[in-house]
Every structure is written in structure tokens, then in C-alpha cells.
Design a protein around this motif. Structure first.
Motif, PDB file in Angstrom:
ATOM      1  N   TYR A   1      45.069 -29.246  -8.163  1.00  0.00           N
ATOM      2  CA  TYR A   1      46.419 -28.912  -7.714  1.00  0.00           C
ATOM      3  C   TYR A   1      46.298 -28.272  -6.336  1.00  0.00           C
ATOM      4  N   SER A   2      47.123 -28.709  -5.413  1.00  0.00           N
ATOM      5  CA  SER A   2      47.037 -28.190  -4.044  1.00  0.00           C
ATOM      6  C   SER A   2      47.398 -26.710  -3.963  1.00  0.00           C
ATOM      7  N   THR A   3      48.182 -26.222  -4.909  1.00  0.00           N
ATOM      8  CA  THR A   3      48.624 -24.825  -4.875  1.00  0.00           C
ATOM      9  C   THR A   3      47.817 -23.921  -5.813  1.00  0.00           C
ATOM     10  N   SER A   4      46.725 -24.433  -6.343  1.00  0.00           N
ATOM     11  CA  SER A   4      45.940 -23.676  -7.325  1.00  0.00           C
ATOM     12  C   SER A   4      45.268 -22.454  -6.705  1.00  0.00           C
ATOM     13  N   LYS A   5      45.327 -21.367  -7.433  1.00  0.00           N
ATOM     14  CA  LYS A   5      44.643 -20.139  -7.028  1.00  0.00           C
ATOM     15  C   LYS A   5      43.266 -20.122  -7.701  1.00  0.00           C
ATOM     16  N   PRO A   6      42.267 -19.532  -7.074  1.00  0.00           N
ATOM     17  CA  PRO A   6      40.921 -19.570  -7.654  1.00  0.00           C
ATOM     18  C   PRO A   6      40.732 -18.651  -8.863  1.00  0.00           C
ATOM     19  N   ASP A   7      41.495 -17.590  -8.933  1.00  0.00           N
ATOM     20  CA  ASP A   7      41.265 -16.603  -9.991  1.00  0.00           C
ATOM     21  C   ASP A   7      42.285 -16.713 -11.120  1.00  0.00           C
ATOM     22  N   ILE A   8      41.828 -16.348 -12.296  1.00  0.00           N
ATOM     23  CA  ILE A   8      42.717 -16.231 -13.446  1.00  0.00           C
ATOM     24  C   ILE A   8      43.473 -14.917 -13.290  1.00  0.00           C
ATOM     25  N   ASN A   9      44.772 -14.972 -13.444  1.00  0.00           N
ATOM     26  CA  ASN A   9      45.609 -13.779 -13.344  1.00  0.00           C
ATOM     27  C   ASN A   9      45.867 -13.271 -14.762  1.00  0.00           C
ATOM     28  N   ARG A  10      45.130 -12.252 -15.169  1.00  0.00           N
ATOM     29  CA  ARG A  10      45.179 -11.766 -16.548  1.00  0.00           C
ATOM     30  C   ARG A  10      46.586 -11.309 -16.950  1.00  0.00           C
TER      31      ARG A  10
ATOM     32  N   GLY B   1      46.907  -8.724 -22.395  1.00  0.00           N
ATOM     33  CA  GLY B   1      45.965  -8.918 -21.297  1.00  0.00           C
ATOM     34  C   GLY B   1      44.673  -8.147 -21.487  1.00  0.00           C
ATOM     35  N   THR B   2      44.458  -7.617 -22.682  1.00  0.00           N
ATOM     36  CA  THR B   2      43.227  -6.885 -22.972  1.00  0.00           C
ATOM     37  C   THR B   2      42.022  -7.810 -22.867  1.00  0.00           C
ATOM     38  N   TYR B   3      42.192  -9.028 -23.396  1.00  0.00           N
ATOM     39  CA  TYR B   3      41.131 -10.034 -23.358  1.00  0.00           C
ATOM     40  C   TYR B   3      41.672 -11.314 -22.736  1.00  0.00           C
ATOM     41  N   LEU B   4      40.798 -12.030 -22.045  1.00  0.00           N
ATOM     42  CA  LEU B   4      41.145 -13.378 -21.619  1.00  0.00           C
ATOM     43  C   LEU B   4      41.158 -14.262 -22.860  1.00  0.00           C
ATOM     44  N   ILE B   5      42.068 -15.206 -22.901  1.00  0.00           N
ATOM     45  CA  ILE B   5      42.135 -16.114 -24.032  1.00  0.00           C
ATOM     46  C   ILE B   5      40.829 -16.903 -24.137  1.00  0.00           C
ATOM     47  N   SER B   6      40.404 -17.182 -25.352  1.00  0.00           N
ATOM     48  CA  SER B   6      39.184 -17.959 -25.526  1.00  0.00           C
ATOM     49  C   SER B   6      39.433 -19.402 -25.100  1.00  0.00           C
ATOM     50  N   THR B   7      38.393 -20.046 -24.672  1.00  0.00           N
ATOM     51  CA  THR B   7      38.498 -21.436 -24.237  1.00  0.00           C
ATOM     52  C   THR B   7      38.997 -22.319 -25.380  1.00  0.00           C
ATOM     53  N   THR B   8      38.499 -22.088 -26.574  1.00  0.00           N
ATOM     54  CA  THR B   8      38.904 -22.883 -27.737  1.00  0.00           C
ATOM     55  C   THR B   8      40.387 -22.708 -28.041  1.00  0.00           C
ATOM     56  N   CYS B   9      40.869 -21.480 -28.011  1.00  0.00           N
ATOM     57  CA  CYS B   9      42.292 -21.225 -28.274  1.00  0.00           C
ATOM     58  C   CYS B   9      43.162 -21.852 -27.184  1.00  0.00           C
ATOM     59  N   LEU B  10      42.757 -21.693 -25.937  1.00  0.00           N
ATOM     60  CA  LEU B  10      43.514 -22.264 -24.826  1.00  0.00           C
ATOM     61  C   LEU B  10      43.582 -23.781 -24.948  1.00  0.00           C
ATOM     62  N   TYR B  11      42.461 -24.398 -25.227  1.00  0.00           N
ATOM     63  CA  TYR B  11      42.404 -25.860 -25.365  1.00  0.00           C
ATOM     64  C   TYR B  11      43.317 -26.330 -26.500  1.00  0.00           C
ATOM     65  N   THR B  12      43.276 -25.650 -27.626  1.00  0.00           N
ATOM     66  CA  THR B  12      44.096 -26.021 -28.778  1.00  0.00           C
ATOM     67  C   THR B  12      45.581 -25.939 -28.446  1.00  0.00           C
ATOM     68  N   ILE B  13      45.996 -24.840 -27.823  1.00  0.00           N
ATOM     69  CA  ILE B  13      47.405 -24.678 -27.433  1.00  0.00           C
ATOM     70  C   ILE B  13      47.824 -25.783 -26.468  1.00  0.00           C
ATOM     71  N   CYS B  14      47.013 -26.022 -25.459  1.00  0.00           N
ATOM     72  CA  CYS B  14      47.360 -27.001 -24.430  1.00  0.00           C
ATOM     73  C   CYS B  14      47.447 -28.410 -24.991  1.00  0.00           C
ATOM     74  N   LYS B  15      46.521 -28.784 -25.845  1.00  0.00           N
ATOM     75  CA  LYS B  15      46.533 -30.122 -26.439  1.00  0.00           C
ATOM     76  C   LYS B  15      47.727 -30.294 -27.380  1.00  0.00           C
ATOM     77  N   LYS B  16      47.980 -29.304 -28.206  1.00  0.00           N
ATOM     78  CA  LYS B  16      49.043 -29.405 -29.211  1.00  0.00           C
ATOM     79  C   LYS B  16      50.438 -29.381 -28.590  1.00  0.00           C
ATOM     80  N   TYR B  17      50.623 -28.598 -27.526  1.00  0.00           N
ATOM     81  CA  TYR B  17      51.954 -28.403 -26.950  1.00  0.00           C
ATOM     82  C   TYR B  17      52.118 -29.024 -25.559  1.00  0.00           C
ATOM     83  N   ASN B  18      51.117 -29.749 -25.080  1.00  0.00           N
ATOM     84  CA  ASN B  18      51.165 -30.406 -23.758  1.00  0.00           C
ATOM     85  C   ASN B  18      51.530 -29.445 -22.632  1.00  0.00           C
ATOM     86  N   ILE B  19      50.983 -28.260 -22.698  1.00  0.00           N
ATOM     87  CA  ILE B  19      51.226 -27.271 -21.651  1.00  0.00           C
ATOM     88  C   ILE B  19      49.962 -27.139 -20.799  1.00  0.00           C
TER      89      ILE B  19
END
Length: 110
Positions: free
Chosen positions: A29-38, A76-94
Motif C-alpha cells: 500500500y502506498s500509504t502504509s506506515k512501517p510501524d504497528i500502532n498499538r 493495547g497491553t499486548y499486540l494481537i497474536s499472528t494466529t488470532c489476527l489471521y483468523t479474524i482477517c480471513k473470516k471477516y475479510n478485514i
């Protein structure tokens, strides 16, 4: 792999997390920022959950994690786990990049 390390790899190769997750054929994405914003991640996860009328308990069941973990992600205490993020994104197309605060658009994919 922890999401912060996946983000480092994506930044190195100049590709999006969405591309790695095979959510889009667009490499970056041309507007992507390099860091995760917790803080933004926490707010967007909570917003996503409410938009989809999910309680923290229901989302925890979908992700097969402890109920309190969702609360910790949403604070924002913890960054979301990769597995949880992947599951949410795949299931909800976000977009993973959107949820992590790396981009503002697109929010939903496909």
C-alpha cells in the motif's frame, strides 16, 4: 511468528501483511506506515468486534483463546497474536494492515 517480527520482514521486503496472509494480490500500500500502532490496533479491534456484534467472550471462543486475552488486546497491553489476527482477517475479510494501524484504507478486502 510474532506479529512484530512478521511486520519487520514485511517492511524489509516492502510488502503488506495482507499480501503475506493472501488476503489481497496487491503487494503493498502506498500509504502504509512501517510501524504497528498499538493504540490504534486496540481501538480498531474493539470497533471491529462491536461492528460484528461480538462480545469479548464470543470472539475469544471463535479464536480459541482465553476471554481475558481479548480485553488485553483491546487495551493495547499486548499486540494481537499472528494466529488470532489471521483468523479474524480471513473470516471477516478485514485488512490486517488496517487492524494494525498501518493503513487507513481499505478496511475491508474483496
Amino acid at each position: 511468528m510474532p506479529i512484530k517480527h512478521l511486520n519487520t520482514i514485511c517492511n524489509y521486503y516492502n510488502i503488506s501483511i495482507d499480501y503475506i496472509f493472501e488476503l489481497t494480490e496487491k503487494e503493498k500500500y502506498s500509504t502504509s506506515k512501517p510501524d504497528i500502532n498499538r493504540e490504534l490496533m486496540a481501538n480498531r479491534l474493539k470497533e471491529f468486534r462491536k461492528e460484528n456484534k461480538l462480545t469479548q467472550i464470543k470472539l475469544a471462543q471463535i479464536l480459541n483463546i482465553a476471554n481475558g486475552t481479548i480485553g488485553e488486546y483491546e487495551k493495547g497491553t499486548y499486540l494481537i497474536s499472528t494466529t488470532c489476527l489471521y483468523t479474524i482477517c480471513k473470516k471477516y475479510n478485514i485488512s490486517a494492515d488496517y487492524l494494525l494501524g498501518k493503513i487507513d484504507e481499505p478496511k475491508y478486502l474483496k
